[in-house]
Design an enzyme around this catalytic site. Structure first.
Site, PDB file in Angstrom:
ATOM      1  N   HIS A 146      34.277 -22.299 -70.381  1.00  0.00           N
ATOM      2  CA  HIS A 146      33.591 -21.782 -69.253  1.00  0.00           C
ATOM      3  C   HIS A 146      31.755 -21.519 -69.810  1.00  0.00           C
ATOM      4  O   HIS A 146      31.576 -21.218 -70.809  1.00  0.00           O
ATOM      5  CB  HIS A 146      34.103 -20.336 -69.165  1.00  0.00           C
ATOM      6  CG  HIS A 146      35.441 -20.510 -68.770  1.00  0.00           C
ATOM      7  ND1 HIS A 146      36.428 -20.886 -68.975  1.00  0.00           N
ATOM      8  CD2 HIS A 146      35.839 -19.916 -67.443  1.00  0.00           C
ATOM      9  CE1 HIS A 146      37.471 -20.951 -68.020  1.00  0.00           C
ATOM     10  NE2 HIS A 146      36.886 -20.365 -67.084  1.00  0.00           N
ATOM     11  N   LYS A 183      36.047  -9.493 -59.841  1.00  0.00           N
ATOM     12  CA  LYS A 183      35.072  -9.839 -58.793  1.00  0.00           C
ATOM     13  C   LYS A 183      35.651  -9.423 -57.327  1.00  0.00           C
ATOM     14  O   LYS A 183      34.824  -9.194 -56.248  1.00  0.00           O
ATOM     15  CB  LYS A 183      34.892 -11.226 -58.725  1.00  0.00           C
ATOM     16  CG  LYS A 183      33.635 -11.614 -57.630  1.00  0.00           C
ATOM     17  CD  LYS A 183      33.222 -13.016 -58.257  1.00  0.00           C
ATOM     18  CE  LYS A 183      34.111 -13.867 -57.390  1.00  0.00           C
ATOM     19  NZ  LYS A 183      34.003 -14.214 -55.904  1.00  0.00           N
TER      20      LYS A 183
END
EC number: 4.1.1.31
Length: 931
Positions: A158, A593
């Protein structure tokens, strides 16, 4: 600058314990060397400007001094972009060097504890084993635990690791020199030489570009990931296994017992994670497997070569076994000097067979087959055959008075073969469920036009998929035309099947479905695996099919989904063929999120409880895979606490956990740190499994309170992020999200599609952006509102009740502890400067004031519950570490804001963008877990 820049460290540490003096000394030393380097390379003007900016930044941050703000603005606005770049580099390298000194100090303190014979510390294997012994757990029970255990950190690529490998190599050199200085009792001449080496290393670091000129490819990321095997894993995984075996042997009376299975497995997504990354192709997967294989084969060749030089035993001086004699005779080595040295002869033969194996592997890469090598040596068919030859040496040494030799390098190589085989890393495949759906729909439509799979409801899809799973007829045909996406997906899966055929099932043991929502998502992947022979129509699977539940809604539904899935005979057969085990992955990033920090943590906890109950009912063993990031906003925080905070039954001896971005290098780029972090994972898994009885289940009223807090926090978070008019504009203006996309820190796009919608943004850049502007909003927003509402409804005992939750419940305590750290790294003063980037003054004021109020509420609530007067009061070491970073972290933020203004006003140049990218690097280094 050389002394003044680091004076703040001395001031903050005044009166501190002597044990931290070496840290202060190292920081001053590195600061002095860097200061001298800046003066020599860039001149006195840059040297003095750095210090002026630092002092002004301190006044602004510490005293909220408006005059300091104006002075700072004037200083920064007067700088040319070229000068700004040099200032940024100076402050960035302070961060990097401070990190090195801090890591070195951690190692120093651990060694000091060991030398002093102190009680083992939490998180160490010694502590876990001592606790187990105190609880009456003997060697037999420990062996049973390790026989069934799986502990697997999984490296992912990532894009939050912003350092170049070249920079990391220089930093490792500096760390090694500091370590040598610590251990070596140097003469004056040696001390001067050490100082000169450090100066050379710092100068090289200064003259090494911090940023990549080109965007990383997937194979660049593969190479970066392989570095950690060289640094840590190839040596430390076998070492840890051997240490555990020695402990058990001691408990069992001193004689070596049976070897432990290789329960510690290093996994990887790098090269196999296709979710949103179009650059992961069949060719990339094939090359990834090849590079992994080549790296471990090179390691074996090196180690066997060293054994050839070490095991020079003469047969006239020591007896050898018949098997060893036969192995030596087959070596083909006719050198007269080796005739009397059977171990060397045997090892030369093993070395030659390894070389023949490598040659055969490379021939197979080119589509050729190869028998014996030119010298007549046959390649090893698999790692087990190589291990069998090593075992012959081991048994002979053990049986003939040379046990101490057997227990050296030879033992470690044998355990390395158990752990890494001929494949090195267990690689996961991952793809989005939407892609699987489109691929299956295409296959079905081409095989039977009019199927119209897309239009079917969930029940109809399940019926079609169940029928196809047990149908031996393949769907795919070389005579039919498919979409490019379908061809690509099948090619990837065929490549995985090829890897299985060559290197065994452990090379690619897992296939993960991201955005898993329902039964059909699981069956679709199983059907695609059947197309390439990894799943059979008779119900056998060579690979684990793993759902990844990510959003709040999916976490809430995962229990019922898995309940029904495990009841399907077609799918249950696949699970049974994999030993009756089913892995489930839980996503920390997207759930955060989606619903905020508090709700994400709680829904993950509840999902685990639901899954534990479902799997117990179906008599299937559950293994959880935790998709945690580096930052608290993505599930980060101390691994030891996180594992021990799991609900009862969630671990049961097995756990997989992602290691992402900058966290990989901070944990595993140094072998000593790497060993400690591997111990933490093993220790926490052992304690949470064998000592589970010590962890009382939370009181029902705690669960009810957490549900209430979660709902309120969820509403507050969603209200700000998804329901506030103009919030998207505020986010894109007040953070570096746009500029992050230009930084060459990963192969994967930052957004799933070209839109400014928060929903489409990946969780990683979302969190990374909030970290850069020092708000860390995903790690705390909604908590203050939730606590205030809870206490308002219980004015008499609300806080006291929450305090008891904090004391008695590890989950709640860990949640708050992580938030404590996040809030301490945040800075409203710095964040207010980023708010200035929002052109709409009304929007800026409306949203920033709301964020500010919630921030203050979160701190007030947190301190009240934890019984602290200030943040991190209970963790003074971390508090000191974070405070020591502000003097060189804050200026980077201020410079970043000024450069963003220039860049966005169209007055920016390449120097401006380069400066912004450098600040991103420096701020990330200062925060350490920013993404």
């Amino acid at each position: 600058m050389t002394s003044a820049v680091w004076a703040v460290v001395s001031e903050q540490e005044a009166g501190g314990p002597d044990k931290d003096q070496p840290l202060r000394d190292d920081i001053r030393l590195l600061g002095r060397i860097l200061g001298d380097t800046v003066r020599e390379q860039e001149g006195d003007a840059i040297y003095e400007l750095v210090e002026t900016i630092r002092q002004t930044s301190i006044r602004f941050h510490r005293d909220a001094d408006e005059a300091a703000r104006q002075e700072l603005n004037a200083l920064l606005e007067s700088m040319t972009p070229e000068v700004a770049v040099q200032i940024i580099r100076a402050f960035s390298y302070f961060s990097h060097l401070a990190n090195i000194a801090e890591d070195q100090h951690h190692s120093r303190r651990n060694r000091a504890h060991a030398v002093a014979g102190s009680a083992p510390r939490p998180g160490t294997l010694a502590n876990a084993l001592a606790r187990a012994e105190k609880a009456g757990i003997g060697a037999a029970e420990l062996r049973a635990f390790f026989d069934a255990a799986l502990v697997s950190p999984v490296l992912t690529a990532h894009p939050t690791e912003v350092r170049r490998k070249s920079t990391m190599n220089r930093e490792m050199e500096i760390a090694d020199l500091l370590d040598l200085k610590e251990r070596l009792q140097a003469t004056p001449q040696e001390a001067r030489e050490q100082d000169e080496k450090l100066r050379r290393a710092v100068l090289t670091l200064w003259q090494t570009a911090l940023l990549r000129k080109f965007k990383l490819t997937v194979l660049d990321e593969v190479q970066n990931g392989l570095s950690y095997y060289d640094y840590t894993f190839l040596a430390e995984v076998p070492r840890l296994l051997c240490a555990l075996e020695d402990h058990l042997a001691e408990q069992e009376g001193g004689e070596p017992g049976a070897e432990l299975p290789p329960f510690l497995r290093i996994g990887s997504w790098i090269g196999g994670d296709r979710d949103g990354n179009p650059f992961v192709t069949a060719d990339v997967l094939r090359e990834t497997v090849r590079q992994h294989r080549d790296r471990v084969m090179a390691f074996y060749l090196e180690q066997v070569g060293l054994l050839v030089t070490e095991l020079s035993l003469a047969k006239r001086l020591v007896a050898v076994s018949e098997d060893l004699t036969a192995l030596a005779e087959r070596s083909g080595d006719r050198a007269p000097e080796h005739r009397e040295e059977p171990y060397r002869l045997a090892l030369v033969g093993i070395h030659n067979r390894l070389k023949a194996t490598v040659a055969a592997q490379k021939a197979a890469d080119d589509g050729k087959t190869m028998g014996a090598a030119e010298d007549g040596h046959l390649p090893y068919p698999d790692a087990a055959a190589f291990r069998a030859d090593l075992d012959i040496l081991y048994r002979s040494l053990m049986a003939n008075g040379s046990a101490i030799l057997a227990r050296g390098r030879l033992r470690h190589v044998r355990r390395a073969v158990d752990s890494f085989g001929f494949h090195l890393a267990s690689l996961d495949l991952r793809q989005n469920s939407d892609v699987h759906e489109r691929t299956v729909a295409d296959l079905l439509e081409q095989a039977a036009p009019g199927t119209n799979y897309h239009a079917l409801d969930e029940e109809a899809r399940i019926a079609v998929l169940r029928a196809e799973l047990t149908n031996p007829r393949p769907l795919a045909s070389p005579f039919l035309s498919y979409t490019e996406e379908t061809r690509s997906e099948l090619a990837i899966l065929r490549t995985a099947a090829e890897a299985h055929a060559r290197l065994g099932k452990t090379v690619i043991p897992n296939a993960i479905i991201s955005k898993a929502e329902g039964i059909s998502d699981m069956l679709e992947l199983a059907l695609l695996l059947k197309e390439v022979g990894l799943v059979s129509a008779t119900g056998e699977s060579a690979i684990n099919v793993i759902p990844l539940f990510e959003t709040i809604g999916d976490l809430q539904a995962c229990g019922p989904v898995m309940d029904r899935l495990l009841a399907l005979p077609e799918y249950r057969a696949l699970v049974d063929s994999r030993g009756g085990e089913q892995e489930v992955m839980l996503g920390y990033s997207d759930s955060n999120k989606d619903g905020g920090f508090v709700s994400s943590g709680w829904e993950l906890y509840k999902a685990e409880i639901a899954l534990i109950e479902v799997f117990a009912r179906h008599k299937v063993k559950l293994r959880l895979f935790h998709g945690r990031g580096g930052s608290v906003g993505r599930g980060g925080g101390p691994s030891y606490d996180a594992i021990l905070a799991q609900p009862a039954g969630a671990v049961s001896g097995q756990i997989r956990i992602t290691e992402q971005g900058e966290i990989i290098s901070s944990k595993y780029s140094n072998p000593e740190n790497g060993r400690r972090n591997l111990e933490i994972l093993v220790s926490a898994t052992l304690e949470s499994t064998l000592l589970e009885a010590e962890q009382a289940s939370p009181r029902p009223e705690f669960l009810a309170a957490m549900e209430e807090l979660s709902k309120t926090a969820f509403t507050a978070y969603r209200s700000l992020v998804y329901e506030t008019p103009g919030f998207e504009d505020y986010f894109w203006s007040s953070t570096v999200i746009s500029e992050i996309a230009t930084l060459n820190i990963g192969s994967r796009p930052a957004s799933r599609n070209k839109t400014r919608a928060i929903e489409a943004l990946r969780a990683i850049p979302w969190v990374f952006s909030w970290s850069q502007c020092r708000l860390m909003l995903p790690g705390w927003y909604g908590f203050g509102t939730a606590i205030a509402a809870f206490v308002e409804a219980r004015p008499v005992d609300g806080i006291a009740f929450l305090q008891s939750m904090y004391r008695e419940w590890p989950f709640f305590r860990t949640l708050l502890s992580n938030m404590d750290m996040v809030l301490s790294k945040s800075s409203l003063a710095v964040a207010s400067r980023y708010a200035e980037l929002v052109p709409d003054e009304e929007l800026r004021t409306r949203i920033f004031s709301r964020i500010s109020a919630e921030y203050q509420s979160a701190i007030t609530s947190l301190l009240a519950i934890m019984g602290q007067k200030k943040l991190l009061e209970a963790n003074p070491l971390l508090d000191r570490s974070i405070r020591n970073r502000f003097p060189y972290l804050d200026p980077l933020n201020h410079i970043q804001v000024e450069l963003l203004k220039l860049h966005r006003s169209d007055a920016g140049s390449d120097h401006v963008l380069h400066g912004i990218q450098l600040t991103i690097n420096g701020i990330s280094a200062g925060l350490r877990n920013s993404g």
